[in-house]
Design a protein around this motif. Sequence first.
Motif, PDB file in Angstrom:
ATOM      1  N   ARG A  81       0.837  -1.196   0.000  1.00 31.78           N
ATOM      2  CA  ARG A  81       0.000   0.000   0.000  1.00 31.78           C
ATOM      3  C   ARG A  81       0.873   1.249   0.000  1.00 31.78           C
ATOM      4  N   VAL A  82       0.448   2.217  -0.807  1.00 31.03           N
ATOM      5  CA  VAL A  82       1.189   3.474  -0.935  1.00 31.03           C
ATOM      6  C   VAL A  82       0.390   4.580  -0.260  1.00 31.03           C
ATOM      7  N   TYR A  83       1.086   5.459   0.456  1.00 26.69           N
ATOM      8  CA  TYR A  83       0.445   6.537   1.196  1.00 26.69           C
ATOM      9  C   TYR A  83       0.858   7.896   0.623  1.00 26.69           C
ATOM     10  N   VAL A  84      -0.040   8.848   0.760  1.00 28.96           N
ATOM     11  CA  VAL A  84       0.216  10.206   0.268  1.00 28.96           C
ATOM     12  C   VAL A  84       1.117  10.919   1.267  1.00 28.96           C
ATOM     13  N   GLU A  85       2.312  11.251   0.824  1.00 27.99           N
ATOM     14  CA  GLU A  85       3.251  11.958   1.709  1.00 27.99           C
ATOM     15  C   GLU A  85       2.973  13.461   1.730  1.00 27.99           C
ATOM     16  N   ARG A  86       2.664  14.026   0.565  1.00 28.13           N
ATOM     17  CA  ARG A  86       2.476  15.465   0.491  1.00 28.13           C
ATOM     18  C   ARG A  86       1.625  15.813  -0.725  1.00 28.13           C
ATOM     19  N   ILE A  87       0.835  16.866  -0.594  1.00 26.29           N
ATOM     20  CA  ILE A  87       0.062  17.398  -1.722  1.00 26.29           C
ATOM     21  C   ILE A  87       0.543  18.820  -1.969  1.00 26.29           C
ATOM     22  N   GLU A 115      -2.851  14.324   3.360  1.00 30.59           N
ATOM     23  CA  GLU A 115      -1.553  13.736   3.634  1.00 30.59           C
ATOM     24  C   GLU A 115      -1.673  12.636   4.693  1.00 30.59           C
ATOM     25  N   GLY A 116      -1.057  11.497   4.417  1.00 28.70           N
ATOM     26  CA  GLY A 116      -1.101  10.371   5.331  1.00 28.70           C
ATOM     27  C   GLY A 116      -2.123   9.313   4.965  1.00 28.70           C
ATOM     28  N   PRO A 140       9.723   4.054  -0.445  1.00 27.08           N
ATOM     29  CA  PRO A 140       9.019   3.313  -1.505  1.00 27.08           C
ATOM     30  C   PRO A 140       7.503   3.296  -1.361  1.00 27.08           C
ATOM     31  N   ASP A 141       7.001   3.427  -0.134  1.00 24.46           N
ATOM     32  CA  ASP A 141       5.550   3.405   0.078  1.00 24.46           C
ATOM     33  C   ASP A 141       4.988   4.813   0.251  1.00 24.46           C
ATOM     34  N   ARG A 142       5.687   5.809  -0.242  1.00 20.62           N
ATOM     35  CA  ARG A 142       5.220   7.193  -0.154  1.00 20.62           C
ATOM     36  C   ARG A 142       5.134   7.778  -1.556  1.00 20.62           C
ATOM     37  N   ILE A 143       4.132   8.661  -1.773  1.00 21.30           N
ATOM     38  CA  ILE A 143       3.943   9.301  -3.064  1.00 21.30           C
ATOM     39  C   ILE A 143       3.586  10.764  -2.837  1.00 21.30           C
ATOM     40  N   ILE A 144       4.027  11.610  -3.751  1.00 22.39           N
ATOM     41  CA  ILE A 144       3.769  13.049  -3.673  1.00 22.39           C
ATOM     42  C   ILE A 144       2.843  13.433  -4.819  1.00 22.39           C
TER      43      ILE A 144
END
Length: 250
Positions: free
Chosen positions: A7-13, A34-35, A69-73
């Motif tokens: 699972r990938v989580y939103v690090e920042r918008i 975020e999160g 690896p599990d974070r996306i911006i």
Amino acid sequence: VIDEGARVYVERINIRSNSRTREYVVRREFDIVEGDPYNRVMVDRAERRLKNLGYFKNVKITNEPGSAPDRIILNVDVEEQLTGEFSVAAGYSTSDGILGELTIGERNFLGRGQYVRTSLQYGERVKGIEFSFTEPYFMDYRLAVGFDVFYKKTEPSEFVSYGVNTVGGTIRASARLNEELTMQVRYSAFERSLTAGTTFVASNAILESLTSTIMTSQIGYSLTYNSLDNNKNPTNGVHASFSQDIAGLG
């Protein structure tokens, strides 16, 4: 064979190029923050909402790898456009004479997403003014609340032997029942005064019968279904509405 990945989580918008529109006006159209776990459906839904606001000429949401690896911006690039309106109209009517109208409006007032509009009408026999205001996110909820107030005066003429003064207003609130369906409820109250022209009155009895005040109190609702991909330039979807008003309340 389906093998689910991590699972990938939103690090920042990141909100970019919004020189006039407040950042929270853009962020509140997202169902994720975020999160939260990354969800492409919610991202596409937010992009559609931002395009339909009418504040931006173009909206594009892209993503890039985050710090793990599990974070996306998420990068939200917007291109703002003019949201104000100014119009002047003039005409001539055999019953109302020379007529002029001035309208000033703003769909994104002070970059807060609020809608403000004022209209002034002035003529030989017709005068009127109207003001409207809408807050699309009342108390930080997806509840649009607004009001309209208006006044119009029509003088007697050789075609109409009585004058009409109308003053009133409307309060309204609308909420999304789901992504496509919106319901609005409203209450309107206005007073209409009829006055007889001096050339028409032959006696005091006629004057009393033609000089009266009528008060109207009504409640109404509207159901709107909108699945258009773009309100301004749609290529797919359906827009339909049903509304009803009932007068005599109270």
